[in-house]
Design a protein around this motif. Sequence first.
Motif, PDB file in Angstrom:
ATOM      1  N   TRP A 334       0.808  -1.209   0.000  1.00  0.00           N
ATOM      2  CA  TRP A 334       0.000   0.000   0.000  1.00  0.00           C
ATOM      3  C   TRP A 334       0.850   1.274   0.000  1.00  0.00           C
ATOM      4  O   TRP A 334       0.452   2.296  -0.539  1.00  0.00           O
ATOM      5  CB  TRP A 334      -0.918   0.021   1.236  1.00  0.00           C
ATOM      6  CG  TRP A 334      -0.167   0.088   2.535  1.00  0.00           C
ATOM      7  CD1 TRP A 334       0.267  -0.958   3.285  1.00  0.00           C
ATOM      8  CD2 TRP A 334       0.240   1.272   3.232  1.00  0.00           C
ATOM      9  NE1 TRP A 334       0.931  -0.521   4.403  1.00  0.00           N
ATOM     10  CE2 TRP A 334       0.923   0.855   4.401  1.00  0.00           C
ATOM     11  CE3 TRP A 334       0.100   2.636   2.997  1.00  0.00           C
ATOM     12  CZ2 TRP A 334       1.468   1.746   5.314  1.00  0.00           C
ATOM     13  CZ3 TRP A 334       0.640   3.543   3.898  1.00  0.00           C
ATOM     14  CH2 TRP A 334       1.311   3.084   5.048  1.00  0.00           C
ATOM     15  N   LYS A 363      -1.962   4.225  -1.311  1.00  0.00           N
ATOM     16  CA  LYS A 363      -1.954   5.685  -1.232  1.00  0.00           C
ATOM     17  C   LYS A 363      -1.142   6.356  -2.332  1.00  0.00           C
ATOM     18  O   LYS A 363      -1.282   7.555  -2.555  1.00  0.00           O
ATOM     19  CB  LYS A 363      -1.417   6.124   0.137  1.00  0.00           C
ATOM     20  CG  LYS A 363      -2.224   5.578   1.312  1.00  0.00           C
ATOM     21  CD  LYS A 363      -3.704   5.956   1.186  1.00  0.00           C
ATOM     22  CE  LYS A 363      -4.512   5.450   2.367  1.00  0.00           C
ATOM     23  NZ  LYS A 363      -5.963   5.751   2.218  1.00  0.00           N
ATOM     24  N   CYS A 391      -8.339   8.730  -3.479  1.00  0.00           N
ATOM     25  CA  CYS A 391      -7.236   8.100  -4.179  1.00  0.00           C
ATOM     26  C   CYS A 391      -6.642   9.143  -5.121  1.00  0.00           C
ATOM     27  O   CYS A 391      -7.257  10.190  -5.361  1.00  0.00           O
ATOM     28  CB  CYS A 391      -7.661   6.842  -4.938  1.00  0.00           C
ATOM     29  SG  CYS A 391      -8.859   7.138  -6.262  1.00  0.00           S
TER      30      CYS A 391
END
Length: 439
Positions: A334, A363, A391
Motif C-alpha cells: 500500500w 496511497k 485516491c
Amino acid sequence: MEDDGEPEQSSWAYLPDVCLSHVFHWLDDRDRSRAALVCKKWSCTMHSGSLWRCRTITFYGQPSRAHALEFQSALWYTKKFGKYLKHLEIKLSNPYNTPFIKKFQVIMRGLLSHLGKCNSHLESLSIKYLELDCLIWKNVVRAQFIKNLAAFLKRMSNQLDYLNLKGARITLEEGCELLNSLSSLTNRSFISEINIEDFFTLHLSVYSSALFHQTMSKFHRLTILTFNYNCISDELLDILREHSSHSLCTLNIKCHIHDPHGQVVSGLSWANLAMRAPKLNVNFFFERVMKHDHLARILLVEIPVRSISLRSCYFSDPDWTMRPTLTNLLPAYWHGLQKLTLELNNDHELLDNELLQLILSCKRLLFLKVWAYLSVSFMERLLQNRAERKCILTTIKVRIYTAQDDSTEEDQLLADIYRKFKYLIDSELNYFVITYPMV
C-alpha cells in the motif's frame, strides 16, 4: 526598379546550422541524401555526426521493394557513418527459413566487424527476439552468430552502457558466454542496464546455476536489470547487494507459467538488498501465474514493489481465484505501489468490492489498467472516490468484460457516468473505459 545583378537569396540560406541539423534529423535516409545535393552547406550538414548517432536496421523476412530499399539504405549509412554511432537497434521481422537466417548471420558478421574497427562511441545495443531455439537456426549458423556477437561485445565492453537481448532464447552456457564477454577484458563490467528477459530457453532453472551466479558477480554498476523470475535466488540477491547496491534503481521481473518459479527465496535476502539499495523499485509482470499459493511464495512483503501486472491471457481456470490476492497479498504494498495492471478472465467471481478497497488502500497508486468482468457501477464508485480525493489515480484504463452480445445498456450507463464526472475526467485523468463482449 534597378537590377543590381545579385541573385535573390532564399531564407533557407540564412538558417543557422543547428536549425538546419534539426530539420535533417526528421528526414529519412532518402530525403537526407537528396537534400545534401542542394548546396555545400547542406552537404556538410548531411555529414554531421549528430545525425548518425541512432540507427535502426530491420531485417525483413519477406521484404517488399520499399522494405528492401529501406534495409539497404540503413545498412549502407550505418557503415558509412559508423564512427559516430552511439545507439544501434537491430530488428528481425518475420524470419521464416534457414537461408534467411544464414544471410542475417553473414550480414551481421560483416556489420559487427566493421563497427568494431571504426566505432569507439557505441553506448547501447539492442537485438531483440532472436529466438535462437527455433529450428531455422541451424547449429553451425547459431554458433557462428554467438561467436561474432561475443567478440563484438568484448571489443565494446569498456564503453557499452546498455544491452538488450530480450527474447534471445539461448542455452545457459551460451547466455553466460555472451554476458561474460562484457567483462572479459578486466573481469568486471560497469554496464548500467541489461535486458535479459526471455534470454534463456524455456523451462531452465537458472536460479540454481553456479555459472550464472559467477557471471552476474562480474557486474558492478547495474542500475536497471530486466530478467525472468527463474533467475532469482538468494545467491543472486546477495550478489546484487554486494556489487551493485550503490547504483541499483530498478528490477523488472517477468514470471511466466512455463518458467520454473517454485524456488524458495528468503524475505531476508530481499530486505538486505532493499536496505543497501534505498533507491530500488521492483516491477513484477506475471503471465498466467495466478494461483494464490504461487503468488504468495513470490510476492514477499520485504520487496519494494512499485508495479504489478497480472495477466491470465484470456485463460480461465476454476482452480485459481483472485480474491485472496487482492485482499491479502497486494495490500502489503500500500505504501509503494504506483502501477497496477490486471487482465483477468474472472468469469467465476466478481471482484468489484475487493478491487475498489485495494485501490483506496494504495496511497501512491497512479496508474490503473483493468480488463475483467466488472459491473458498470464499479466505475461510478471509483470516480466518486477519486472526486473526493480518496485516491490519487491519474490514469484509468478499464475494459469491462460482459457475457452478453448486446452491451448497449452498459454503454449507455458508462456514457452517463462520463457526463457526471466529465469535469474531473477532462481536467485530471487519462481515462479510457469500454465494454467488451466475451462470448
